[in-house]
Scaffold this motif. Sequence first.
Motif, mmCIF file in Angstrom:
data_model
loop_
_atom_site.group_PDB
_atom_site.id
_atom_site.type_symbol
_atom_site.label_atom_id
_atom_site.label_comp_id
_atom_site.label_asym_id
_atom_site.label_seq_id
_atom_site.Cartn_x
_atom_site.Cartn_y
_atom_site.Cartn_z
ATOM 1 N N GLU A 1 4.149 2.910 -14.704
ATOM 2 C CA GLU A 1 3.720 3.437 -16.006
ATOM 3 C C GLU A 1 3.435 4.926 -15.988
ATOM 4 N N THR A 2 3.079 5.460 -14.830
ATOM 5 C CA THR A 2 2.837 6.901 -14.703
ATOM 6 C C THR A 2 3.290 7.363 -13.325
ATOM 7 N N SER B 1 2.771 10.958 -10.780
ATOM 8 C CA SER B 1 2.203 12.279 -10.546
ATOM 9 C C SER B 1 3.242 13.060 -9.757
ATOM 10 N N THR C 1 1.634 17.738 -11.987
ATOM 11 C CA THR C 1 1.647 17.262 -13.364
ATOM 12 C C THR C 1 1.771 15.746 -13.363
ATOM 13 N N GLU C 2 1.175 15.106 -14.353
ATOM 14 C CA GLU C 2 1.308 13.658 -14.500
ATOM 15 C C GLU C 2 2.181 13.368 -15.720
ATOM 16 N N PHE C 3 3.078 12.402 -15.552
ATOM 17 C CA PHE C 3 3.970 11.993 -16.633
ATOM 18 C C PHE C 3 3.751 10.514 -16.904
ATOM 19 N N GLY C 4 3.607 10.172 -18.175
ATOM 20 C CA GLY C 4 3.339 8.789 -18.547
ATOM 21 C C GLY C 4 4.407 8.189 -19.437
ATOM 22 N N LYS C 5 4.057 7.035 -19.993
ATOM 23 C CA LYS C 5 4.988 6.294 -20.847
ATOM 24 C C LYS C 5 5.601 7.200 -21.900
ATOM 25 N N SER D 1 7.589 9.652 -21.550
ATOM 26 C CA SER D 1 7.993 10.997 -21.142
ATOM 27 C C SER D 1 9.425 10.983 -20.612
ATOM 28 N N LEU E 1 9.425 10.494 -16.726
ATOM 29 C CA LEU E 1 9.251 9.124 -16.236
ATOM 30 C C LEU E 1 10.520 8.307 -16.486
ATOM 31 N N GLY F 1 3.250 7.345 -7.262
ATOM 32 C CA GLY F 1 2.970 6.319 -8.248
ATOM 33 C C GLY F 1 2.142 5.231 -7.606
#
Length: 128
Positions: A29-30, A32, A45-49, A51, A54, A84
């Motif tokens: 789901e995410t 980093s 940077t963090e990327f989530g649902k 994006s 991702l 992840g």
Amino acid sequence: MTKLIYVALFLFLLVGCKTRINLAIDSVETISVAYYSDYERVEETEFGKGSRELKGFKLWMSQNIDGWEKYYATQAIGNIYIKGDGFTLNVGPDWVVLNYEQPKDNYSQLYKSVAAGEFGFLNNDEKP
């Protein structure tokens, strides 16, 4: 002659041992993502649902399930380090090293050669 057969068998086993990853890619789901330049962290940077990053990561992983080799050395940090839940992916200029958790708290470390630019979906002009 026997020595030659043993050497050939050893080389066949060494080169021919490709494996398939068993990582639940759809459940990620995410992620980093840390960017490195000259072994120094530049940004994280963090990327989530939803994006683009991702989605690109999941697509790349789903297209690269096969063709991995067991990797026993500790890899130097690459340009991109993806983390992840239960896995890390260290991306170099022409290689990736995947560490991921398997059942019973076992971890696999696998290596794969990649073409330069395969992780362009994670880069922009400011990142290495």
